[in-house]
Design an enzyme around this catalytic site. Structure first.
Site, PDB file in Angstrom:
ATOM      1  N   ASP A 117     -15.323  22.982  73.609  1.00  0.00           N
ATOM      2  CA  ASP A 117     -14.889  23.190  72.217  1.00  0.00           C
ATOM      3  C   ASP A 117     -14.273  24.561  72.027  1.00  0.00           C
ATOM      4  OD1 ASP A 117     -16.561  20.952  71.886  1.00  0.00           O
ATOM      5  OD2 ASP A 117     -18.244  22.204  71.209  1.00  0.00           O
ATOM      6  N   HIS A 165     -20.116  23.319  72.653  1.00  0.00           N
ATOM      7  CA  HIS A 165     -19.925  22.963  74.065  1.00  0.00           C
ATOM      8  C   HIS A 165     -18.834  23.893  74.597  1.00  0.00           C
ATOM      9  CE1 HIS A 165     -20.674  19.030  72.023  1.00  0.00           C
ATOM     10  NE2 HIS A 165     -21.224  18.603  73.129  1.00  0.00           N
TER      11      HIS A 165
HETATM   12  C1  XUL Z   1     -22.813  12.751  70.838  1.00  0.00           C
HETATM   13  C2  XUL Z   1     -23.599  13.906  70.413  1.00  0.00           C
HETATM   14  C3  XUL Z   1     -23.270  15.190  71.066  1.00  0.00           C
HETATM   15  C4  XUL Z   1     -24.438  16.080  71.330  1.00  0.00           C
HETATM   16  C5  XUL Z   1     -24.086  17.338  72.094  1.00  0.00           C
HETATM   17  O1  XUL Z   1     -23.069  11.597  70.132  1.00  0.00           O
HETATM   18  O2  XUL Z   1     -24.433  13.808  69.537  1.00  0.00           O
HETATM   19  O3  XUL Z   1     -22.309  15.822  70.294  1.00  0.00           O
HETATM   20  O4  XUL Z   1     -25.049  16.462  70.139  1.00  0.00           O
HETATM   21  O5  XUL Z   1     -23.418  17.082  73.264  1.00  0.00           O
END
Ligand code: XUL
Ligand code: CO
Length: 435
Positions: free
Chosen positions: A101, A98
């Site tokens: 991050d 993301h």
């Molecule tokens: C949250 C989750 C996230 C997604 C990406 O539970 O799984 O980390 O994978 O946003």
């Protein structure tokens, strides 16, 4: 000095090896069922858990000490150096991230974009040197307080605009890095209380956002897959993307079912009251299977604990369904998994991945053996054989009156037949035990 100091690059040493820092089942270059194991499994490391997460829980904060836990761009680069070092040690799996991050949060959208650009350029160089690829990118539209009432489904269109702009920046970054998918997990797309929620507006807003994403994908020529990740609770009390069936209904309602596929996570499936293999099989049968997040929950706590997988039979049944569906195309096996907060050491981080990759490789081989054995499919075909005969075909083509007439004429008296569940369970155990 590297965070991973003298940890060696992990090599395949075979099932007899007692070396912790070796693969016993995962042999990336070994060709099985027509292609190298690495290409079947397409493992990915999740940047957020492995590098951004600090070890906090609801009762206490950071337990990990990492040299990159500062708020500057320089720290983000130290973090990237460590991340790509881990990818090298593991033998270049894919990775997923993301925006939040990988770069510190700035005051403005423009500055956030500049930082994302800078760090993803840095990634680009490192991806070439290390040979790591990007499985997917995504935007964090759930951590910042501006998103507390949702991103696409926020009652305030300013938040929708900010979220849309952030998605654009992340799609650009993913495209630039040759990402193979773009993921949308609806972190705060849901509600805490119906008392203040307009369900139909929020559904339209969410569909509008997804349509914008699909439109933009085509505009920039992104060849990857757009994936939505179902989850029933956490963080909101009710998440709109509850499970595979709910997501499919939503996609169908808004005409997006040919453009969007699903990223299915084991822990989320369990929270929704399903098995992981059920969710994968259902998505495949609906034509929307995309990718998986391979991380289990704790079976007692009933929450999304994001643990590394450690049960061969569990993963075997999931890979069985994936193989049945033709295997991954753009998708892969992302370890959306975090260490336990007492697992402080660099070795813990490496070995968590080594163990998970090895376990998945073993489960995958078990799934292949089940496919080769063919017993499950033979039994299934036999169970439904009547539907290929005259009577079965007639049921699909006759009206109720004709059916009733036929039952009377032929004096049908259906006799129940065994579903043979235990025999099939024995078959699975017999075949997979040999791996
Ligand atoms: C949250 C989750 C996230 C997604 C990406 O539970 O799984 O980390 O994978 O946003
Ligand atoms: Co996930």
């Amino acid at each position: 000095m590297s965070f991973f100091a003298d940890i060696p690059q992990i090599a395949y040493e075979g099932p007899e090896s007692g070396n912790e820092f070796a693969y016993r089942h995962y042999n990336p270059d070994e060709v099985i069922a027509g292609k190298p194991m690495a290409e079947h499994l397409r493992f990915a490391v999740a940047y957020w858990h492995s590098f951004a997460w600090e070890g906090g829980d609801p009762f206490g904060g950071r337990t990990f000490e990492r040299p990159w836990f500062g708020g500057e761009m320089a720290d983000a680069k130290v973090k990237a150096d460590a991340a790509f070092d881990l990818f090298r040690i593991l033998g270049q799996p894919f990775f997923c991230f993301h925006d939040a991050d990988v770069r510190p949060e700035a005051e403005s959208y423009a500055e956030n974009c500049a930082r994302l650009d800078e760090i993803t350029d840095y990634f680009g160089e490192k991806m070439e040197t290390v040979g790591t690829r990007l499985l997917w990118g995504t935007a964090n539209l759930f951590s910042h307080r501006r998103f507390m009432s949702g991103a696409a489904t926020n009652p305030d269109p300013e938040v929708f605009a900010y979220a849309a702009a952030t998605i654009k920046a992340n799609m650009d970054a993913t495209h630039k890095l040759g990402g193979e998918n773009y993921v949308l997990w609806g972190g705060r797309e849901g509600y805490e209380t119906l008392l203040n929620t307009d369900l139909s507006r929020e559904a339209d807003q969410m569909a509008r956002m997804l349509s914008l994403v699909v439109e933009y994908k085509h505009k920039i020529g992104f060849k990857g897959t757009i994936l939505v990740e179902p989850k029933p609770q956490e963080p909101t009390k009710h998440q709109y993307d509850f499970d595979v069936a709910t997501c499919y209904g939503f996609l169908k309602r808004y005409g997006l079912e040919d453009e969007v596929k699903l990223n299915i996570e084991q822990g989320h499936a369990i929270l929704a009251g399903h098995s992981f293999e059920h969710e994968v099989a259902l998505a495949a049968s609906l034509g929307v299977f995309g990718s998986i997040d391979m991380n289990r929950n704790d079976y007692q706590s009933g929450w999304d604990t994001d643990q590394f997988p450690n049960s061969v039979p569990e993963v075997a049944l999931v890979y069985y369904e994936i193989l049945k569906a033709g295997g991954f195309t753009t998708g892969g096996t992302n370890f959306d998994a975090k260490l336990r907060r007492q697992s402080l050491d660099a070795e813990d981080l490496v070995l968590a991945h080594v163990g998970a990759m090895d376990l998945c490789a073993r489960g995958f081989k078990a799934a292949l053996a089940l496919r080769e054995d063919g017993g499950l499919e033979t039994a299934r075909a036999a169970r439904y054989a009547g539907w290929d005969d005259d009577l079965g075909r007639a049921m699909m083509a006759s009206d109720l009156g004709e059916i009733a007439e036929r039952v009377r004429r032929d004096d049908l008296r259906p006799e129940p037949r065994s579903g043979r569940q235990e025999r099939l369970e024995n078959l699975v155990n017999r075949v997979t035990d040999q791996i």
